[in-house]
Design an enzyme around this catalytic site. Structure first.
Site, mmCIF file in Angstrom:
data_model
loop_
_atom_site.group_PDB
_atom_site.id
_atom_site.type_symbol
_atom_site.label_atom_id
_atom_site.label_comp_id
_atom_site.label_asym_id
_atom_site.label_seq_id
_atom_site.Cartn_x
_atom_site.Cartn_y
_atom_site.Cartn_z
ATOM 1 N N ARG A 104 0.655 -1.288 0.108
ATOM 2 C CA ARG A 104 -0.264 -0.135 0.093
ATOM 3 C C ARG A 104 0.852 1.314 -0.036
ATOM 4 N NH1 ARG A 104 -4.974 1.835 -1.554
ATOM 5 N NH2 ARG A 104 -6.445 2.708 0.523
ATOM 6 N N THR A 155 -9.914 0.196 -9.942
ATOM 7 C CA THR A 155 -8.893 -1.033 -9.319
ATOM 8 C C THR A 155 -8.821 -1.175 -10.069
ATOM 9 O OG1 THR A 155 -9.135 0.113 -7.156
ATOM 10 C CG2 THR A 155 -8.225 -2.010 -7.113
ATOM 11 N N THR A 190 -3.797 -0.992 -7.117
ATOM 12 C CA THR A 190 -4.719 0.370 -7.508
ATOM 13 C C THR A 190 -3.968 1.746 -7.802
ATOM 14 O OG1 THR A 190 -6.734 1.830 -7.336
ATOM 15 C CG2 THR A 190 -5.531 1.199 -5.273
ATOM 16 N N ASP A 206 -7.750 7.945 0.611
ATOM 17 C CA ASP A 206 -8.376 7.146 1.291
ATOM 18 C C ASP A 206 -8.194 7.991 2.421
ATOM 19 O OD1 ASP A 206 -9.846 6.021 -0.799
ATOM 20 O OD2 ASP A 206 -8.038 4.195 -1.036
ATOM 21 N N SER A 209 -7.651 0.637 3.169
ATOM 22 C CA SER A 209 -8.577 0.776 1.599
ATOM 23 C C SER A 209 -9.020 -0.749 2.399
ATOM 24 C CB SER A 209 -6.876 -0.473 1.541
ATOM 25 O OG SER A 209 -7.546 -0.984 -0.035
ATOM 26 N N GLY A 257 -13.082 -2.305 -6.994
ATOM 27 C CA GLY A 257 -14.421 -1.008 -6.725
ATOM 28 C C GLY A 257 -14.414 -0.152 -5.407
ATOM 29 N N GLY A 258 -13.827 0.029 -5.306
ATOM 30 C CA GLY A 258 -13.863 1.097 -3.948
ATOM 31 C C GLY A 258 -14.519 0.140 -3.035
#
Ligand code: DON
Length: 577
Positions: free
Chosen positions: A111, A386, A404, A428, A457, A478-479
């Site tokens: 991340r 993503t 992503t 985010d 995330s 898709g978040g």
């Protein structure tokens, strides 16, 4: 009925030995392959399913050359950075879940991290007001990229093929070019008038001097090819130090961004223990924080295990109601507790415990929708760009990767001279500490920006096993919908005994606590179910596609790897051998 498209063609069974550095995408040295965009593919040895058929093929070639699933995942990931720039990346970050043939499992957290100059109030303007533009659409929204370090860590610990063999297909694709698939050409055309328009380097990288590519034309990315060459030849230093780091830091200085060469040199990917749960005898292996995906997924499965879902029926009001209520409750816990585990302690053991799920289940009323309290927290909309891909090798090693840039094409800004897109992942983080309002801001403590912190995330790369054997590899973009998409792909297989094609094709729905609405893919429920749900208090909002769950399932009898590229993604494909 879910749309069914099954092409159970079996490729040749010949396995070629791995020859170091010899295989190039242009000179494929593998036997006949099944490569069918959007259809199911079945193959005896190895399988890669991704949003780009070209990238799946690059990964498949590594498998056929004797590389393992981690090798193939790395090659696929680098190739996606060239052929699927909407989300494939070297300028973003993500998560990898690995299950070894003996049942052990691990994860790699790559991340993005906040730069050292980050602070909880960094998304406010000079008057101290929260600014959505700074938060999501400025060079301050860029996190320190993690993808190259994550792939390097995964390779160092678990790869078997030479690093250069894994990066080289991407170098060739960027340098020699590839024929633009229809979906990519259309998507780039839209981006030229959208997020690329303020960035000359983006327009130069993704158009013919401002004119859009049309499907079939060759796209070459010479700057990206040079950056990938540095990564191929120098490993992670080819990205985090030297020329690439200098170009990125210079771009930050030009645009008021915060990332320095020091931030890049310091970036660290981390190996973390997976979240493990069980569901009706199946083992669930997924991603821990800083993704909320694994925790929320296991919490929902634990709640739902207490109901006979199969008896309720797939699209029945009772089924949709119970799943929706489980989603609502898991998303409350997500917002309350979860953030970067290096900064925030969350009660993960409790949230994923079956006894906790029993307590939560008792708060669900069978024939009535609960109400989410707007006075608690309101969650903002997330884009759904993503990408997820799945890999299984001949030995049964499985890799599930979701990574992503946050928005489609991230910030929309290509680093001049370096040819890759920057993420806008700092969006985010929560916008402003303590500020939670009905416009969609949340300000809870666990997920405010701090130097070196990773933003929360929803990515949920997941592997399913049973009695020691690999069953399936799943995940989605898709978040926040990611977690619910993965949940339904699992329920479809386990409760409703669907094959992987139908499990992926079936329409999906989403509830995320707040806003208090049930989102359903258009025409995804029978009118009678819609009416019944409305009557018990579930207002429905129709949506377009929810996620793209490129998945693999192992046939329990034959061991064949069945790849299902999600037809919601235009250029997607499965490649096996
Ligand atoms: O990490 C996350 O959950 C988001 N940044 C993912 C964004 C996303 O999935 C957008 N598109 N598919």
């Amino acid at each position: 009925m879910p749309f069914r498209l099954s092409r159970a063609a079996h490729a040749g069974a010949l396995v070629l030995p791995f020859v170091a550095g010899c295989s190039q995408l242009g000179g494929v040295k593998v036997p006949a392959t099944e490569l069918v965009s959007g259809a199911s593919v079945s193959a005896p040895h190895g399988m890669v399913v991704s949003a780009s058929t070209i990238a799946s093929e690059a990964g498949r070639n590594v498998l056929a050359d004797g590389g393992n699933a981690v090798d193939a995942a790395i090659a696929t990931g680098f190739a996606l950075a060239v052929t699927y720039p909407v989300a494939g990346n070297i300028g973003g970050g993500g998560f990898m879940v690995i299950r070894f043939p003996d049942g052990r499992a691990t994860t790699i957290d790559f991340r993005e991290m906040a730069p050292q100059a980050a602070s909880p109030t960094m998304f406010t303007d000079s008057a101290g007001n929260y600014s959505a533009r700074i938060h999501h659409d400025s060079h301050r929204s860029v996190g320190v990229p993690g993808t190259v370090a994550g792939f390097e860590l995964a390779h160092r610990k678990y790869g078997s093929a030479p690093w250069s063999r894994l990066v080289d297909p991407a170098v060739q694709l960027a340098g020699n070019g590839f024929a633009a698939p229809q979906g990519l050409a259309q998507s780039l055309d839209r981006a030229l008038g959208g997020s690329f328009k303020d960035f000359p380097a983006s327009i130069a990288a993704y158009s013919k001097s401002g004119q859009p590519y049309v499907g079939g034309e060759t796209i070459r990315q010479p700057d990206l090819a040079r950056t990938l060459t540095r990564i191929r030849d120098q490993g992670r230093d080819g990205f985090y130090k030297g020329e690439t780091a200098r170009l990125l830091a210079e771009d930050m200085r030009q645009h008021g961004g915060l990332i320095t060469e020091g931030d890049l040199a310091k970036y660290e990917a981390k190996e973390r223990a997976p979240i493990r749960g069980s569901y009706r005898g199946y083992e669930i292996i997924s991603m821990p924080p800083p993704s909320s995906g694994g925790v929320a997924l296991v919490e929902m499965l634990n709640i739902l295990e207490g109901y006979p879902l199969e008896a309720a029926g797939h699209d029945s009001p009772r089924y949709v109601h119970l799943v929706t209520e489980a989603m609502r409750r898991a998303f409350i816990d997500r917002a309350r507790y979860l953030g970067d585990p290096d900064f925030t302690r969350a009660p993960i053991a409790r949230l994923t415990d079956k006894l906790y799920a029993d307590d939560v289940r008792h708060t669900i009323i069978p024939g009535r929708a609960s109400k989410s309290e707007p006075s608690d927290l309101v969650l903002r909309h997330e884009s759904d760009q993503t990408t997820h891909y799945s890999v299984v090798d001949a030995n049964g090693m499985a890799v599930s990767v979701t990574y992503t840039l946050e928005n489609g094409y991230g910030l929309g800004a290509v680093v001049p001279g370096a040819g890759f897109l920057l993420n806008n992942e700092m969006g985010d983080f929560n916008g402003k500490p303590g500020v939670t309002d009905t416009t969609g801001l949340i300000g809870t403590e666990p997920n405010v920006a701090m130097p070196g912190k990773r933003m929360l995330s929803s990515m949920t790369p997941t592997i399913i096993a049973r009695q020691g054997k690999l069953v399936a590899v799943v995940g989605s973009p898709g978040g926040r919908t990611i977690i619910n998409t993965v949940l339904q792909v699992i329920l479809n297989q386990i409760d409703f005994k669907m094959g992987i094609r139908d499990a992926v094709d079936a329409k999906r729905f989403h509830h995320q606590w707040l806003p208090d609405r049930l989102y359903v893919e258009r025409d995804g429920l029978p009118p009678a179910t819609v009416d019944s749900l409305a009557a018990i208090g579930h207002p429905i909002t129709w949506t377009n596609a929810q996620g793209t769950a490129h998945s693999i399932r192992i046939d329990p009898v034959t061991g064949m790897r069945q790849g299902a590229a999600d037809t919601r993604d235009k250029d997607a494909g499965a490649a096996g051998y």
